[in-house]
Write a protein that holds these residues in place. Structure first.
Motif, short mmCIF file in Angstrom:
data_model
loop_
_atom_site.label_atom_id
_atom_site.label_comp_id
_atom_site.label_asym_id
_atom_site.label_seq_id
_atom_site.Cartn_x
_atom_site.Cartn_y
_atom_site.Cartn_z
N ILE A 1 -12.44 10.72 -4.18
CA ILE A 1 -12.12 11.35 -2.91
C ILE A 1 -10.66 11.07 -2.57
O ILE A 1 -10.17 9.96 -2.75
CB ILE A 1 -13.07 10.86 -1.78
CG1 ILE A 1 -12.80 11.60 -0.47
CG2 ILE A 1 -13.02 9.36 -1.60
CD1 ILE A 1 -13.88 11.40 0.59
N HIS A 2 -9.98 12.11 -2.11
CA HIS A 2 -8.58 12.01 -1.69
C HIS A 2 -8.58 11.98 -0.16
O HIS A 2 -9.12 12.88 0.47
CB HIS A 2 -7.80 13.21 -2.22
CG HIS A 2 -6.39 13.25 -1.75
ND1 HIS A 2 -5.94 14.19 -0.88
CD2 HIS A 2 -5.33 12.44 -2.03
CE1 HIS A 2 -4.66 13.98 -0.64
NE2 HIS A 2 -4.27 12.92 -1.33
N VAL A 3 -7.98 10.96 0.43
CA VAL A 3 -7.99 10.80 1.89
C VAL A 3 -6.57 10.88 2.44
O VAL A 3 -5.69 10.13 2.03
CB VAL A 3 -8.63 9.45 2.30
CG1 VAL A 3 -8.61 9.28 3.82
CG2 VAL A 3 -10.06 9.37 1.79
N MET A 4 -6.37 11.80 3.39
CA MET A 4 -5.12 11.91 4.14
C MET A 4 -5.32 11.12 5.42
O MET A 4 -6.29 11.37 6.16
CB MET A 4 -4.82 13.36 4.47
CG MET A 4 -4.65 14.25 3.26
SD MET A 4 -3.06 14.06 2.47
CE MET A 4 -2.02 14.93 3.60
N LYS A 5 -4.40 10.17 5.71
CA LYS A 5 -4.59 9.32 6.88
C LYS A 5 -3.26 8.92 7.51
O LYS A 5 -2.23 8.90 6.85
CB LYS A 5 -5.37 8.07 6.50
CG LYS A 5 -4.62 7.09 5.63
CD LYS A 5 -5.45 5.86 5.35
CE LYS A 5 -4.73 4.57 5.46
NZ LYS A 5 -4.14 4.13 6.64
N ASP A 6 -3.36 8.57 8.77
CA ASP A 6 -2.22 8.01 9.49
C ASP A 6 -2.04 6.58 8.98
O ASP A 6 -2.99 5.79 9.00
CB ASP A 6 -2.51 8.02 10.98
CG ASP A 6 -1.37 7.49 11.82
OD1 ASP A 6 -0.72 6.51 11.42
OD2 ASP A 6 -1.14 8.04 12.91
N PRO A 7 -0.84 6.19 8.54
CA PRO A 7 -0.66 4.85 7.99
C PRO A 7 -0.85 3.73 9.02
O PRO A 7 -1.04 2.57 8.65
CB PRO A 7 0.78 4.86 7.47
CG PRO A 7 1.44 5.98 8.16
CD PRO A 7 0.38 6.99 8.49
N VAL B 1 -11.28 6.03 -4.28
CA VAL B 1 -10.50 6.58 -3.17
C VAL B 1 -9.01 6.56 -3.49
O VAL B 1 -8.47 5.55 -3.91
CB VAL B 1 -10.74 5.78 -1.87
CG1 VAL B 1 -9.97 6.38 -0.71
CG2 VAL B 1 -12.23 5.70 -1.55
N ARG B 2 -8.39 7.70 -3.29
CA ARG B 2 -6.93 7.81 -3.39
C ARG B 2 -6.44 8.20 -2.01
O ARG B 2 -6.91 9.18 -1.44
CB ARG B 2 -6.53 8.86 -4.42
CG ARG B 2 -5.02 8.95 -4.63
CD ARG B 2 -4.66 9.84 -5.80
NE ARG B 2 -5.13 11.19 -5.66
CZ ARG B 2 -4.40 12.20 -5.14
NH1 ARG B 2 -3.20 11.99 -4.69
NH2 ARG B 2 -4.92 13.41 -5.09
N THR B 3 -5.52 7.43 -1.45
CA THR B 3 -5.04 7.71 -0.10
C THR B 3 -3.64 8.29 -0.14
O THR B 3 -2.86 8.03 -1.06
CB THR B 3 -5.03 6.44 0.78
OG1 THR B 3 -4.16 5.49 0.20
CG2 THR B 3 -6.42 5.87 0.93
N GLU B 4 -3.36 9.05 0.89
CA GLU B 4 -2.03 9.62 1.08
C GLU B 4 -1.70 9.52 2.56
O GLU B 4 -2.51 9.90 3.40
CB GLU B 4 -2.02 11.07 0.62
CG GLU B 4 -0.67 11.73 0.67
CD GLU B 4 -0.70 13.14 0.10
OE1 GLU B 4 0.21 13.90 0.46
OE2 GLU B 4 -1.62 13.48 -0.67
N ARG B 5 -0.52 9.02 2.85
CA ARG B 5 -0.08 8.91 4.24
C ARG B 5 0.35 10.27 4.76
O ARG B 5 1.00 11.03 4.06
CB ARG B 5 1.09 7.95 4.35
CG ARG B 5 0.75 6.54 3.99
CD ARG B 5 2.00 5.71 4.00
NE ARG B 5 1.64 4.31 3.91
CZ ARG B 5 2.44 3.34 4.26
NH1 ARG B 5 3.65 3.60 4.71
NH2 ARG B 5 2.04 2.10 4.16
N HIS C 1 -8.79 11.04 10.21
CA HIS C 1 -8.50 11.13 8.78
C HIS C 1 -9.34 12.22 8.14
O HIS C 1 -10.39 12.60 8.67
CB HIS C 1 -8.75 9.79 8.06
CG HIS C 1 -10.09 9.21 8.33
ND1 HIS C 1 -10.31 8.27 9.30
CD2 HIS C 1 -11.29 9.47 7.78
CE1 HIS C 1 -11.58 7.95 9.31
NE2 HIS C 1 -12.20 8.66 8.41
N THR C 2 -8.85 12.72 7.02
CA THR C 2 -9.50 13.83 6.33
C THR C 2 -9.59 13.53 4.85
O THR C 2 -8.60 13.17 4.22
CB THR C 2 -8.68 15.13 6.53
OG1 THR C 2 -8.50 15.35 7.92
CG2 THR C 2 -9.37 16.32 5.90
N GLY C 3 -10.78 13.68 4.30
CA GLY C 3 -10.98 13.49 2.87
C GLY C 3 -11.30 14.80 2.20
O GLY C 3 -11.78 15.75 2.83
#
Length: 148
Positions: free
Chosen positions: A31-37, A56-60, A83-85
């Motif tokens: 799962i790729h998660v876009m999130k506020d750092p 999980v792979r995260t992206e700020r 956040h959005t995955g």
């Protein structure tokens, strides 16, 4: 180094012993998660996913970029959270429990994904619903949870 029958058998045995672990590693849903750092609850949700066997792979992402990402992927404003995955073509918005993500992946409905709009930390929550977001932007209850 000479290849002997004994070393060949030992090598073959190690591959056989490791095979179940290789299959397990391949089965980890990514799962790729876009999130506020700066968001602690996003990090807590990511930790829950990792503990439940998700890769999980995260992206700020911040502000309008994160909002645009949500809109571009079909998340209605009324379903937005912090956040959005994205997993196997489905969007996961907010604190969706891992069991519901697995159920979504098993059932494969024709939908955008799942959302828990605006929910805070798991141990401080009221009763809530996980919504299935349809392709037309409408939503319906996918799962209901009682208060913690």
């Amino acid at each position: 180094m000479t290849l002997t029958r004994r070393s060949l058998l030992a090598c073959s045995a190690s591959f056989v012993a490791a095979a179940p672990f290789a299959a397990w590693a391949e089965e980890k849903p990514a799962i790729h998660v876009m999130k506020d750092p700066n968001c602690g609850c996003c990090s807590a949700w990511i930790e829950i996913l990792e503990n439940e066997g998700f890769a999980v792979r995260t992206e700020r992402s911040l502000g309008t970029l994160l909002i645009k990402y949500k809109q571009d992927n079909g998340i209605p404003q009324s379903m937005a959270s912090c956040h959005t995955g994205k997993i196997e073509g489905y969007m996961i918005e907010g604190h969706v429990p891992p069991a519901d993500i697995r159920k979504l992946l098993a059932e494969r409905p024709d939908a955008i994904g799942l959302a828990v709009p605006g929910m805070g930390p798991e141990n401080e929550r009221d009763a809530y619903d996980v919504y299935l977001i349809a392709r037309d932007g409408s939503s319906e209850v996918f799962t209901h949870y009682e208060a913690a």
